[in-house]
Design a protein around this motif. Structure first.
Motif, PDB file in Angstrom:
ATOM      1  N   ALA A  63       0.835  -1.210   0.000  1.00  7.43           N
ATOM      2  CA  ALA A  63       0.000   0.000   0.000  1.00  7.43           C
ATOM      3  C   ALA A  63       0.864   1.251   0.000  1.00  7.43           C
ATOM      4  O   ALA A  63       0.587   2.224  -0.717  1.00  7.43           O
ATOM      5  N   TYR A  64       1.928   1.205   0.782  1.00 12.77           N
ATOM      6  CA  TYR A  64       2.837   2.354   0.857  1.00 12.77           C
ATOM      7  C   TYR A  64       3.453   2.657  -0.517  1.00 12.77           C
ATOM      8  O   TYR A  64       3.508   3.803  -0.956  1.00 12.77           O
ATOM      9  N   ARG A  65       3.898   1.601  -1.175  1.00 10.71           N
ATOM     10  CA  ARG A  65       4.501   1.770  -2.508  1.00 10.71           C
ATOM     11  C   ARG A  65       3.487   2.356  -3.485  1.00 10.71           C
ATOM     12  O   ARG A  65       3.785   3.316  -4.217  1.00 10.71           O
ATOM     13  N   GLN A  66       2.283   1.817  -3.479  1.00 12.38           N
ATOM     14  CA  GLN A  66       1.264   2.286  -4.416  1.00 12.38           C
ATOM     15  C   GLN A  66       0.824   3.716  -4.090  1.00 12.38           C
ATOM     16  O   GLN A  66       0.508   4.504  -4.976  1.00 12.38           O
ATOM     17  N   MET A  67       0.796   4.046  -2.798  1.00 10.21           N
ATOM     18  CA  MET A  67       0.434   5.421  -2.404  1.00 10.21           C
ATOM     19  C   MET A  67       1.476   6.416  -2.894  1.00 10.21           C
ATOM     20  O   MET A  67       1.140   7.510  -3.355  1.00 10.21           O
ATOM     21  N   LEU A  68       2.734   6.029  -2.777  1.00  9.70           N
ATOM     22  CA  LEU A  68       3.791   6.934  -3.251  1.00  9.70           C
ATOM     23  C   LEU A  68       3.672   7.169  -4.754  1.00  9.70           C
ATOM     24  O   LEU A  68       3.888   8.281  -5.238  1.00  9.70           O
ATOM     25  N   ILE A  69       3.319   6.113  -5.493  1.00  9.44           N
ATOM     26  CA  ILE A  69       3.155   6.257  -6.940  1.00  9.44           C
ATOM     27  C   ILE A  69       2.007   7.216  -7.249  1.00  9.44           C
ATOM     28  O   ILE A  69       2.087   8.053  -8.151  1.00  9.44           O
ATOM     29  N   ALA A  70       0.929   7.108  -6.450  1.00  9.41           N
ATOM     30  CA  ALA A  70      -0.273   7.909  -6.723  1.00  9.41           C
ATOM     31  C   ALA A  70      -0.211   9.310  -6.122  1.00  9.41           C
ATOM     32  O   ALA A  70      -0.994  10.184  -6.510  1.00  9.41           O
ATOM     33  N   ALA A  71       0.726   9.551  -5.192  1.00 13.24           N
ATOM     34  CA  ALA A  71       0.707  10.796  -4.415  1.00 13.24           C
ATOM     35  C   ALA A  71       0.855  12.030  -5.302  1.00 13.24           C
ATOM     36  O   ALA A  71       1.645  12.035  -6.246  1.00 13.24           O
ATOM     37  N   THR A  72       0.099  13.064  -4.970  1.00 11.20           N
ATOM     38  CA  THR A  72       0.249  14.350  -5.651  1.00 11.20           C
ATOM     39  C   THR A  72       0.783  15.421  -4.709  1.00 11.20           C
ATOM     40  O   THR A  72       1.080  16.531  -5.142  1.00 11.20           O
ATOM     41  N   ALA A  73       0.880  15.120  -3.418  1.00  6.83           N
ATOM     42  CA  ALA A  73       1.427  16.095  -2.469  1.00  6.83           C
ATOM     43  C   ALA A  73       2.920  16.260  -2.724  1.00  6.83           C
ATOM     44  O   ALA A  73       3.600  15.327  -3.172  1.00  6.83           O
ATOM     45  N   GLN A  74       3.413  17.467  -2.434  1.00  6.90           N
ATOM     46  CA  GLN A  74       4.827  17.720  -2.690  1.00  6.90           C
ATOM     47  C   GLN A  74       5.710  16.901  -1.748  1.00  6.90           C
ATOM     48  O   GLN A  74       6.765  16.431  -2.134  1.00  6.90           O
ATOM     49  N   ARG A  75       5.272  16.754  -0.518  1.00  4.21           N
ATOM     50  CA  ARG A  75       6.089  16.056   0.477  1.00  4.21           C
ATOM     51  C   ARG A  75       5.202  15.104   1.288  1.00  4.21           C
ATOM     52  O   ARG A  75       4.893  15.373   2.453  1.00  4.21           O
ATOM     53  N   PRO A  76       4.817  13.995   0.687  1.00  2.00           N
ATOM     54  CA  PRO A  76       3.946  13.065   1.418  1.00  2.00           C
ATOM     55  C   PRO A  76       4.661  12.443   2.606  1.00  2.00           C
ATOM     56  O   PRO A  76       5.868  12.172   2.530  1.00  2.00           O
ATOM     57  N   GLN A  77       3.935  12.261   3.676  1.00  4.22           N
ATOM     58  CA  GLN A  77       4.487  11.611   4.865  1.00  4.22           C
ATOM     59  C   GLN A  77       3.571  10.438   5.210  1.00  4.22           C
ATOM     60  O   GLN A  77       2.686  10.570   6.045  1.00  4.22           O
ATOM     61  N   PHE A  78       3.795   9.341   4.537  1.00  4.65           N
ATOM     62  CA  PHE A  78       2.950   8.176   4.724  1.00  4.65           C
ATOM     63  C   PHE A  78       3.572   7.260   5.776  1.00  4.65           C
ATOM     64  O   PHE A  78       4.794   7.151   5.862  1.00  4.65           O
ATOM     65  N   ARG A  79       2.712   6.623   6.528  1.00  2.17           N
ATOM     66  CA  ARG A  79       3.198   5.752   7.609  1.00  2.17           C
ATOM     67  C   ARG A  79       2.577   4.368   7.490  1.00  2.17           C
ATOM     68  O   ARG A  79       1.419   4.248   7.107  1.00  2.17           O
ATOM     69  N   ARG A  80       3.377   3.380   7.869  1.00  4.41           N
ATOM     70  CA  ARG A  80       2.926   1.986   7.797  1.00  4.41           C
ATOM     71  C   ARG A  80       2.904   1.387   9.196  1.00  4.41           C
ATOM     72  O   ARG A  80       3.879   1.536   9.941  1.00  4.41           O
ATOM     73  N   TYR A  81       1.842   0.716   9.504  1.00  2.00           N
ATOM     74  CA  TYR A  81       1.704   0.072  10.812  1.00  2.00           C
ATOM     75  C   TYR A  81       1.379  -1.408  10.596  1.00  2.00           C
ATOM     76  O   TYR A  81       0.220  -1.773  10.401  1.00  2.00           O
ATOM     77  N   PRO A  82       2.393  -2.279  10.621  1.00  2.00           N
ATOM     78  CA  PRO A  82       2.134  -3.705  10.419  1.00  2.00           C
ATOM     79  C   PRO A  82       1.642  -4.347  11.710  1.00  2.00           C
ATOM     80  O   PRO A  82       2.356  -5.120  12.354  1.00  2.00           O
ATOM     81  N   MET A  83       0.439  -4.028  12.089  1.00  2.00           N
ATOM     82  CA  MET A  83      -0.102  -4.473  13.374  1.00  2.00           C
ATOM     83  C   MET A  83      -1.622  -4.453  13.306  1.00  2.00           C
ATOM     84  O   MET A  83      -2.214  -3.977  12.339  1.00  2.00           O
ATOM     85  N   SER A  84      -2.238  -4.971  14.341  1.00  2.00           N
ATOM     86  CA  SER A  84      -3.698  -4.999  14.420  1.00  2.00           C
ATOM     87  C   SER A  84      -4.206  -3.788  15.198  1.00  2.00           C
ATOM     88  O   SER A  84      -3.585  -3.358  16.178  1.00  2.00           O
ATOM     89  N   ILE A  85      -5.349  -3.257  14.782  1.00  2.00           N
ATOM     90  CA  ILE A  85      -6.001  -2.174  15.525  1.00  2.00           C
ATOM     91  C   ILE A  85      -6.463  -2.672  16.890  1.00  2.00           C
ATOM     92  O   ILE A  85      -6.716  -1.876  17.802  1.00  2.00           O
TER      93      ILE A  85
END
Lengths: 516, 124
Positions: free
Chosen positions: A254-276
């Protein structure tokens, strides 16, 4: 640690009615608050007003509290196990309000009294009368300068956020966003600043996350403990054969695909490999302004149902069902979409949660083949699902998101919706909040919420737990450092590419300028 | 005295408010219901729930219903986890939960409904 403030639209409207006087003079009042503690953000939840009685305040163009009123309010807050809020208005103000010297002296002088009575810091708030912008600051005991909140959320069918431009400035608009901005020029600066968490990044969540990134949102988190398997690829658009072969984490894809799709100049995406459903997952979720729920298990959905009301974080939830006749023909299909906010019914009230299923899921029995066989239940996983139809759920959730944030036609989110594929009919679900719904009775209770989460080590998750432990070591997009990050390092140097991991949270900031 | 927001003490308080006193006994909370239908209609039947399953009451409700072994059902899935000696717990789905009524009343209606198909074996 950052700070924010939230309240229901009902509380905000009551305060507005009191503070913005017909005669144009300033006014004051008191309120109580509870606390919602996230991993990196503390949110103060304004629970109820303590309105002044005759003689409790002085109106003289400006307005001032009397000592007895403040003591009454502080005692009331202490009795409720709450903190104290001092509110006042600037009737002619626009935007986030600063403190005048009088405001500063007043709040500073009363901060220690509030702390002595309640044990918590004083929360000061100002309402700007021209555009209904709220501003807020926290006075810790013994300190002479307040900690400013970065935002104030007013939560209801319409989410309205007042932003502190100093602490959370609007990100620059980019050339890629021209058509997006033209759809809602008055809202893009607010949308782009929202912190949005997508819980569950399978077929629906992966699609939603990419579209949020394309919308220009800078801070998006994705949370999922699972890995990509070959049988996911017919629905996870963007996941590759290689992802499945390498058992990559869904959050990494998801992180990789979000970066490809991002239009923000400086996206700050975070990944949480855990359960809510873990304390860690919940703590991270409490840092967000809006959550999109793309999970189907009852336990995580009950956790999200709880924090939508207890912590005033809107949760957009939905899902689909497909049914097949024994002869192989398709019987029916449907999707549902609903936004969980005060003023709209929770998932228990609209019959999207079964309380004993929550109990069974939490006990691990929904993953226990012996229990499933003895009880005669159908196994929970493996329900029919196709990419050609799941996109309808993504669209429904994103439409709810737009209604919540942008309020087309000055309306917010609708009542819960259900679409029936066989007849192509869209139904409005008319079930309403039950008088005894504990989720909604706990609105704005914050850290006093029902403790649904369990530590990771004691989760009876069956096959999830050992797999989760192994996944830290799998090669993935997030493994350190990936080929892409190594390439960026080699071309631009490390200064332009920041990357780090804290306690299971991966944070990446890639400069768009550097990439171009 | 304030009532706990959730948990076994809240369950006991809710039962008492519904006119059904209960008490803790070992790992369970025991109380009595009177089924309205079936072969046990009108009888006072002892029943219990595990304290462990009540930690989140009323947000999350118990799944297992405890009855003395003499209470039998035509189709059931049982074990003795958290049960008093001579009792069994039965797996029973509560179905959709009615949030428009007090939680204890919804719960008691569920238990009485389950007992509608139960029979009581004579003790030797």
């Amino acid at each position: 640690m950052t700070y924010s403030v939230a309240m229901t639209d009902a509380v905000a409207e009551q305060a507005r009615q009191h503070l913005l006087r017909p005669d144009g003079q300033e006014d004051v009042c008191l309120a109580t608050y509870t606390v919602s503690t996230g991993k990196h953000r503390t949110t103060y939840l304004v629970t109820s007003l303590v309105l002044p009685e005759a003689g409790d305040r002085l109106i003289h163009g400006n307005a001032s509290f009397t000592g007895p009123y403040l003591l009454r309010g502080a005692a009331h807050a202490a009795n409720q196990d709450c903190g104290l809020v001092m509110l006042h208005s600037h009737p002619c103000g626009t935007g986030w309000q600063r403190l005048s010297s009088t405001d500063y002296d007043t709040e500073l002088s009363y901060a220690h009294i509030a702390h002595q009575y309640t044990g918590g810091p004083l929360l000061g708030m100002t309402l700007a009368g021209t555009d209904d912008t709220w501003s807020a600051r926290i006075w810790e005991p013994g300190e002479t300068l307040p900690h400013w909140a970065e935002a104030v959320r007013v939560v209801g069918p319409m989410l309205k956020v007042s932003w502190n431009d100093d602490l959370r400035p609007p990100p620059p608009r980019t050339a890629a966003q021209i058509r997006t901005v033209s759809a809602w020029p008055a809202y893009q600066d607010s949308i782009a600043r929202l912190r949005v968490l997508v819980v569950g990044v399978g077929s629906v969540g992966l699609d939603v996350a990419q579209r949020l990134a394309a919308t220009g949102i800078t801070d998006i988190g994705v949370m999922d403990y699972d890995i990509v398997k070959e049988l996911n690829r017919d629905r996870m658009i963007g996941a590759t054969r290689s992802d499945a072969r390498r058992h990559r984490r869904k959050v990494d894809v998801a992180y990789r695909q979000m970066l490809i799709a991002a239009t923000a100049q400086r996206p700050q995406f975070r990944r949480y490999p855990m359960s809510i459903s873990t304390p860690e997952g919940l703590a991270h979720a409490l840092d967000y302004d809006v959550i999109v729920s793309c999970v189907d298990r009852p336990w995580p959905r009950s956790v999200l149902n709880t924090l939508a009301y207890a912590d005033l974080i809107p949760v957009i939830d939905g899902g689909l069902t497909l049914a097949v006749f024994p002869d192989g023909h398709m019987r029916s299909g449907s999707w549902r979409a609903h936004t969980l906010v005060p003023g709209r019914p929770c998932m228990l009230c609209i019959r999207q949660l079964n309380p004993t299923d929550i109990q069974l899921d939490r006990q691990g029995l929904l993953d226990d083949p012996n229990y499933i066989e003895r009880s005669g239940r159908e196994p929970d996983g493996g329900a029919p699902n196709v990419a050609a139809y799941s996109a309808a759920v993504s669209a429904a959730l994103l439409a709810q998101f737009v209604s919540l944030i942008v309020h087309p036609g000055r309306r917010g989110v609708p009542l819960p919706l259900r679409y029936l594929l066989s007849t192509h009919s869209l139904q409005v679900i008319t079930e309403t909040t039950g008088q005894f719904c504990q989720y909604e009775l706990d609105t704005a209770i914050g850290d006093g919420r029902t403790p649904l989460v369990l530590p990771e080590t004691t989760q009876p998750d069956g096959p999830r737990r050992p797999a989760f432990g192994l996944r830290w070591h799998r090669g993935g997009v997030g493994s350190s450092p990936s080929a892409a990050i190594r390439w960026l390092h080699s071309v631009f140097g490390r200064a332009l590419v920041g990357r780090g991991r804290k306690g299971g949270e991966f944070t990446d900031t890639v400069s768009r300028d550097a990439e171009s | 005295m304030t009532v706990a927001r959730h948990g076994p003490d809240r369950f006991l308080a809710d039962l008492a408010a519904a006119g059904v006193p209960g008490h803790r006994e070992g790992p369970a909370i025991v109380y009595t219901v009177v089924p309205a239908t079936g072969s046990l209609a009108g009888d006072e039947i002892d029943t219990a729930v595990s304290v462990n399953e009540l930690q989140l009451w009323p947000t999350v409700v118990p799944h297992w219903l405890h009855f003395p072994e003499a209470i039998t059902f035509p189709h059931t899935n049982t074990d003795s986890t958290d049960c008093l000696p001579g009792w069994l717990r039965h797996s029973r789905d509560v179905g959709q939960w009615d949030t428009s009524a007090a939680p204890a009343r919804v719960w008691l209606a569920h238990v009485r409904g389950v007992l509608g198909v139960a029979t009581k074996q004579k003790q030797e």
